[in-house]
Design an enzyme around this catalytic site. Structure first.
Site, PDB file in Angstrom:
ATOM      1  N   TRP B 321      -0.283   9.819  -2.362  1.00  0.00           N
ATOM      2  CA  TRP B 321       0.293   8.801  -1.470  1.00  0.00           C
ATOM      3  C   TRP B 321       1.447   8.077  -2.180  1.00  0.00           C
ATOM      4  O   TRP B 321       2.438   7.720  -1.561  1.00  0.00           O
ATOM      5  CB  TRP B 321      -0.793   7.789  -1.072  1.00  0.00           C
ATOM      6  N   HIS B 322       1.292   7.888  -3.502  1.00  0.00           N
ATOM      7  CA  HIS B 322       2.316   7.142  -4.240  1.00  0.00           C
ATOM      8  C   HIS B 322       3.638   7.887  -4.319  1.00  0.00           C
ATOM      9  O   HIS B 322       4.692   7.273  -4.390  1.00  0.00           O
ATOM     10  CB  HIS B 322       1.828   6.799  -5.653  1.00  0.00           C
ATOM     11  N   GLY B 323       3.594   9.176  -4.342  1.00  0.00           N
ATOM     12  CA  GLY B 323       4.863   9.890  -4.437  1.00  0.00           C
ATOM     13  C   GLY B 323       4.657  11.388  -4.429  1.00  0.00           C
ATOM     14  O   GLY B 323       3.581  11.889  -4.777  1.00  0.00           O
ATOM     15  N   PHE B 463       7.749   4.244  -2.434  1.00  0.00           N
ATOM     16  CA  PHE B 463       6.559   4.924  -1.911  1.00  0.00           C
ATOM     17  C   PHE B 463       6.496   4.727  -0.396  1.00  0.00           C
ATOM     18  O   PHE B 463       5.648   5.176   0.249  1.00  0.00           O
ATOM     19  CB  PHE B 463       5.291   4.399  -2.570  1.00  0.00           C
TER      20      PHE B 463
END
Lengths: 332, 463
Positions: B321-323, B463
């Protein structure tokens, strides 16, 4: 409501006390390294005291730290005096205003060497986001457009020293590390170096607006050259570090186009060009991608001295042998 | 529009004044317009995505409310998930998956002709898609009544203080706040103090640390052990100052507009375990992952090994999800393994129990583990992770930069002090006006000193 009033009064008092303290002790604080207005003041004073200059360099911080006039004179047979009048943040517009301010009727200049580099060709002081982040700047000084309160606050002015704990301790103990200019011989007391994020901001600023500035830069260049009064004008294509080149040594496309404009302009006006990118510039000569270190400055100064001698001796102008996309960039 | 810019400094007061000047019934409309201006200031072309996500979830929510047909309800939920995850997939992950697949094929000796989209990642896309999805899932589960008014729902999705980097709010918390808002002196004061504190954390702490971190990660060669340690600690405090600073500004801005956003951080580096860390760090994401991923996967109800697997999957996806990069996947996976290991150990102290002296070694251990894992998060590639770790273990002390160490120590002390002030403020409820004034003045002085330095965008904006 009374509580809010007290809260805000106390907060304002804290800010006022901090500002007052910095003002009171500002004589102990050295101005930030490379602070443009300081350099402008000192160079202005020095130029006023001179009647004539053999070769005058104008440009941005790249030239400011990249040319050592004493090395130029020592390595040239034709030049007997030289002065580095380049300014940090010296966009083409700044150079025009600055050269008008220091050259007209005050000092006689034989040859003017104008820096043509990606930053100079792309950077406009008027509307840059980056320039406003540093508060004071030569464009503001030259046009009276200073941002006002930020410039009048000592807290902000001296912030770079205050926020560096080691530097702050040093100036409290030993007094101000004031940079000095010995009559243009040493542009700054140490290599000019932007913080990385600031450099990246400038680079992204260039990249984002390169398209829009394409022909504005040429207009600015034309205005600058038309305003110069000297026997000869020479363009110096300034090296930038490998980081901003493609792997094969060619400039990044947007920058290449800007430099190509400068070359076309030089050809049309019969202006000699010294292309310093035509010799290799390993990373060891740079303090950051846009600025040479002292060793790099010495190398460039020697190169420029030799090139200026060639130009003076009547050899053909040193047009670049780099494969810039010149034909695409004719004046329109 | 970044919170730490003059543009926002002008934008917020204008919105604030207009908001409280106009009649109550127009306030949501004003905030909605302001939110779209706020987002459009970054790139107006992506306003369409925001609107699409809003429209789809509003329509799905309304349909879910009007039908009892289980199959139709499932289909409608699928539509919402496909659209939102599709937006994420195309704009955030497409190039990553394509290039990863190409890498795998290359290992197998194939050389496919790969086309990447090269699309700019729309700011805040991960936040607002998760927020709208949580609404639809809640309506589907019948734990939330669907919103009837499109304007209010659109504001829920796009409310500018939390639009681009959270907190990821739940509809049940945020939507009711979009009616009958009031401003009191106490709320105004607390909003201003939150903004001041957030700016301090971002401009003074995070940006100072960023200079050390960027220098170290930009040229890891020759850092030596101390240089690498400085980089490790500095990034731990940079990301904390950056993200919790952003959250404070978001909460402060929202509070000035009469809205209370949830807390996203509660002194996470004082956690005694990694489980506790995730209850104190980016709380809104942790809770989202728990409620909409971990529990639906079975949570801890299906045996020990399944619990471990669920933790690992949740954290792997949380990392992703962060990247869109393998470093984030590895980072999430390592956190998942640590959580699973801790679960195996059992007997964790409760999060609510106060810290006592014998807890400090656990706090130290957790902090250092988290800080070390941040290396994977910060590094541009797994090669760079290796480079930093190699420097860390080189036991070389050449090129020791005392200035960097001094800056780091000062900033660490500031973070600790600020955390104490936060805690005492919440305990004492309302410090004296003079104390608050001193603190606010201090924030202004510090921010004025540091704002002239180059500032970097908020980390979580990417993000």
């Amino acid at each position: 409501m009374q509580r809010l009033l007290v809260l805000f009064l106390v907060a304002i008092l804290v800010v006022a006390v901090a500002e007052g303290m910095v003002r009171a002790f500002s004589f102990r604080i050295g101005p930030p390294p490379g602070w443009p207005t300081l350099e402008m003041d000192q160079k202005s004073e020095q130029l006023k005291a001179r009647d004539d200059v053999g070769v005058l360099f104008i440009g941005s911080s790249s030239t400011s730290v990249g040319i050592d006039p004493s090395v130029v004179v020592a390595n040239s047979t034709a030049i007997d005096s030289s002065y580095n009048a380049a300014l940090p943040f010296g966009s083409l517009e700044v150079q025009r205003l600055w050269s008008q301010a220091v050259m007209s009727d005050k000092v006689s200049v034989d040859v003017v060497v104008v820096e043509i580099s990606p930053p100079v060709m792309l950077y406009r002081s008027k509307d840059s986001v980056a320039i406003d982040m540093v508060g004071s700047n030569p464009y503001g000084r030259l046009t009276g457009r200073n941002p006002g309160i930020l410039d009048r606050s000592s807290l902000v002015t001296y912030a770079p020293d205050l926020r560096d704990p080691v530097a702050a301790l040093r100036w409290i103990m030993t007094g101000p590390p004031r940079p000095t200019l010995s009559d243009g011989q040493t542009p700054l007391c140490r290599p000019y170096q932007f913080p990385k994020e600031f450099r990246d901001l400038i680079v992204s600023d260039f990249a984002a607006s390169a398209q829009d500035r394409r022909f504005v830069a040429l207009d600015d260049l034309r205005s600058l050259i038309d305003g110069l009064s000297a026997r000869r004008i020479v363009f110096l294509i300034f090296p930038v570090a490998e980081r901003y080149f493609e792997a094969d040594g060619r400039l990044l496309p947007s920058w290449e186009r800007e430099l190509a404009q400068g070359l076309v302009f030089a050809r049309d006006r019969d202006i000699a060009v010294i292309d310093a990118t035509s010799i290799p510039w390993p990373q060891k000569y740079f303090s950051d991608p846009l600025h040479l270190n002292p060793a790099g400055a010495e190398r460039l100064s020697e190169f420029v001295a030799g090139a200026l001698d060639s130009i003076e001796s009547g050899e053909p102008s040193l047009y670049t042998d780099r494969a810039y996309a010149v034909d695409d960039c004719r004046e329109r | 529009m970044l919170f730490n810019t003059w543009t926002y400094a002008a934008f917020l007061p204008v919105v604030f004044v207009l908001h409280w000047l106009i009649p109550d019934r127009f306030r949501n409309r004003l905030l909605l317009v302001a939110s779209y201006i706020f987002y459009g200031a970054w790139d107006y072309r992506f306003l369409g995505l925001l609107f699409l996500s809003t429209l789809v979830d509003f329509v799905v929510g309304r349909t879910l409310a009007t039908t009892q047909d289980g199959a139709l309800r499932k289909r409608m939920l699928s539509v919402s998930l496909i659209v939102n995850l599709g937006i994420l997939g195309v704009f955030k992950y497409f190039d990553f998956f394509v290039s990863s697949a190409a890498d795998v094929l290359a290992v197998l000796g194939l050389s496919p002709n790969v086309t990447s989209l090269g699309i700019v990642l729309p700011v805040g896309i991960s936040f607002y898609t998760f927020q709208t999805m949580s609404y639809t899932i809640d309506v589907y589960r019948r734990v939330k009544q669907p919103e009837e008014e499109f304007e209010r729902f659109a504001l829920f999705v796009s409310f500018f203080p939390q639009l681009v980097a959270g907190p990821i709010e739940r509809a049940s918390r945020l939507l009711p706040q979009f009616e009958n808002r009031h401003l009191t002196a106490a709320r105004f004061e607390s909003g201003i103090m939150l903004i001041g504190r957030g700016l301090f954390k971002k401009v003074v702490i995070a940006d100072s640390m960023a200079r050390l971190v960027d220098a170290a990660y930009g040229a890891p060669d020759g850092l030596g052990t101390v240089g690498a340690l400085v980089a490790v600690y500095a990034f731990a405090f940079q990301i904390y100052g950056d993200f919790s600073g952003y959250t404070d500004i978001a909460r402060g801005s929202a509070r000035l507009l009469g809205v209370d956003l949830m807390e996203n951080f509660t002194q996470p580096y004082l956690s005694r375990s990694i489980t506790e860390f995730w209850r104190r760090w980016h709380i809104s994401l942790s809770e989202w992952l728990r409620d909409y991923l971990y529990i639906p996967l079975g949570g801890n109800r299906a045996g020990r090994s399944r619990t471990m697997l669920n933790l690992l999957v949740t954290m792997l996806l949380g990392g992703l999800w962060h990247g869109a990069a393998w470093t984030f996947v590895v980072w999430g996976g390592l956190h998942g393994l640590w959580l699973a290991f801790e679960r195996l150990q059992g007997s964790l102290r409760k999060y609510s129990e106060p810290l006592v002296r014998r807890d400090w070694w656990r706090v130290g251990l957790t902090f250092h583990g988290v800080a070390l894992l941040w290396v994977v998060f910060r590094a541009g590639s797994l090669t760079q992770v290796r480079e930093i770790l190699a420097q860390l273990l080189s036991f070389s002390f050449v090129g020791l930069d005392l200035g960097a160490v001094a800056t780091l120590v000062i900033m660490m002390l500031l973070v600790i002090r600020l955390d104490r002030v936060e805690r005492s403020a919440s305990l004492m409820n309302q410090p004296s006006a003079i104390k608050q004034g001193l603190l606010l003045g201090g924030f202004v002085v510090a921010v004025a000193m540091f704002a002239g330095a180059a500032s970097s965008p908020f980390i979580y904006f990417q993000f």
